[in-house]
Design a protein around this motif. Structure first.
Motif, PDB file in Angstrom:
ATOM      1  N   LEU A   1     -12.843   0.563   0.489  1.00 49.73           N
ATOM      2  CA  LEU A   1     -12.746  -0.869   0.760  1.00 49.73           C
ATOM      3  C   LEU A   1     -11.534  -1.496   0.091  1.00 49.73           C
ATOM      4  N   CYS A   2     -11.304  -1.167  -1.188  1.00 52.20           N
ATOM      5  CA  CYS A   2     -10.209  -1.817  -1.922  1.00 52.20           C
ATOM      6  C   CYS A   2      -9.110  -0.860  -2.368  1.00 52.20           C
ATOM      7  N   SER A   3      -9.369   0.431  -2.339  1.00 51.82           N
ATOM      8  CA  SER A   3      -8.416   1.474  -2.757  1.00 51.82           C
ATOM      9  C   SER A   3      -8.038   1.379  -4.230  1.00 51.82           C
ATOM     10  N   ARG A   4      -8.827   0.668  -5.010  1.00 53.22           N
ATOM     11  CA  ARG A   4      -8.488   0.498  -6.425  1.00 53.22           C
ATOM     12  C   ARG A   4      -9.443   1.198  -7.373  1.00 53.22           C
TER      13      ARG A   4
ATOM     14  N   ASN B   1     -18.401   3.350   5.087  1.00 54.32           N
ATOM     15  CA  ASN B   1     -18.434   4.531   5.952  1.00 54.32           C
ATOM     16  C   ASN B   1     -17.526   4.372   7.162  1.00 54.32           C
ATOM     17  N   ARG B   2     -17.478   3.183   7.712  1.00 56.09           N
ATOM     18  CA  ARG B   2     -16.599   2.914   8.854  1.00 56.09           C
ATOM     19  C   ARG B   2     -15.152   3.222   8.476  1.00 56.09           C
ATOM     20  N   ARG B   3     -14.746   2.772   7.312  1.00 55.50           N
ATOM     21  CA  ARG B   3     -13.359   2.990   6.877  1.00 55.50           C
ATOM     22  C   ARG B   3     -13.095   4.435   6.488  1.00 55.50           C
TER      23      ARG B   3
ATOM     24  N   CYS C   1     -16.197  -3.968  -6.495  1.00 54.19           N
ATOM     25  CA  CYS C   1     -15.034  -3.774  -5.631  1.00 54.19           C
ATOM     26  C   CYS C   1     -14.541  -5.146  -5.171  1.00 54.19           C
ATOM     27  N   ASP C   2     -13.231  -5.328  -5.097  1.00 51.48           N
ATOM     28  CA  ASP C   2     -12.678  -6.629  -4.716  1.00 51.48           C
ATOM     29  C   ASP C   2     -13.184  -7.110  -3.356  1.00 51.48           C
ATOM     30  N   VAL C   3     -13.270  -6.215  -2.385  1.00 52.31           N
ATOM     31  CA  VAL C   3     -13.738  -6.602  -1.055  1.00 52.31           C
ATOM     32  C   VAL C   3     -15.229  -6.932  -1.099  1.00 52.31           C
ATOM     33  N   ALA C   4     -16.023  -6.062  -1.707  1.00 51.87           N
ATOM     34  CA  ALA C   4     -17.465  -6.304  -1.811  1.00 51.87           C
ATOM     35  C   ALA C   4     -17.741  -7.581  -2.606  1.00 51.87           C
TER      36      ALA C   4
END
Length: 165
Positions: free
Chosen positions: A32-35, A107-109, A47-50
């Motif tokens: 989601l955020c790759s961080r 999971n989609r990503r 997570c930044d997105v969550a």
């Protein structure tokens, strides 16, 4: 929700324990955020997105003061487990829907090239909860009336105290 509560979802940190002897296992970062790491602690809801999705829905659940850690959210839910108050039912539904759609997006990503924006995820969570609320009946009270207005629900979902039992 049980898999989430028991931390049994197949995140990379869980799967890495299965392969403890395999030195070649490379853990993935959060899709989601790759961080951060692909872990329960990060994904729900650090997570930044969550976190942005959580901040977009928690107000509608009356959970503005609950921090964005799974531990704090879970402790709040434990405290309202047996409550049938409309606000508490909505809080449980919002947390469950948010966790579900965060996991689905993760999971989609990971497995496709499709992705949704955080605003889309917020709207999906809220519309899913709203649809579920349309199937329920609530006791008439000042608090319930306020909640129903907040969620744009019809008054037909209210039951009189003498009709409920």
């Amino acid at each position: 929700m049980w898999l989430l509560v028991l931390k049994k979802l197949k995140t990379q940190d869980v799967m890495s324990r299965w392969c403890a002897g395999n030195a070649n296992l490379n853990l993935l970062c959060c899709s989601l955020c790759s961080r951060g790491p692909d872990s329960h602690e990060h994904l729900f809801f650090e997570c930044d997105v969550a976190k942005q999705v959580w901040f977009g829905v928690r107000g509608k659940a009356g959970m503005e003061t609950i921090h964005n850690t799974w531990t704090d959210i879970f402790e709040y839910l434990v405290g309202i487990t047996k409550s049938n108050m409309a606000e508490h039912i909505i809080a449980k539904l919002v947390v469950a829907a948010t966790a579900y759609f965060i996991w689905e997006e993760r999971n989609r990503r990971l497995f496709t090239d499709r992705r949704r924006h955080k605003d889309q995820l917020v709207e999906i969570v809220l519309s899913t909860v709203r649809m579920k609320l349309h199937t329920m009946r609530f006791r008439n009270s000042i608090h319930t009336t306020r909640v129903m207005q907040e969620w744009s629900l019809p008054r037909g979902l209210l039951v009189a105290d003498d009709d409920s039992g």
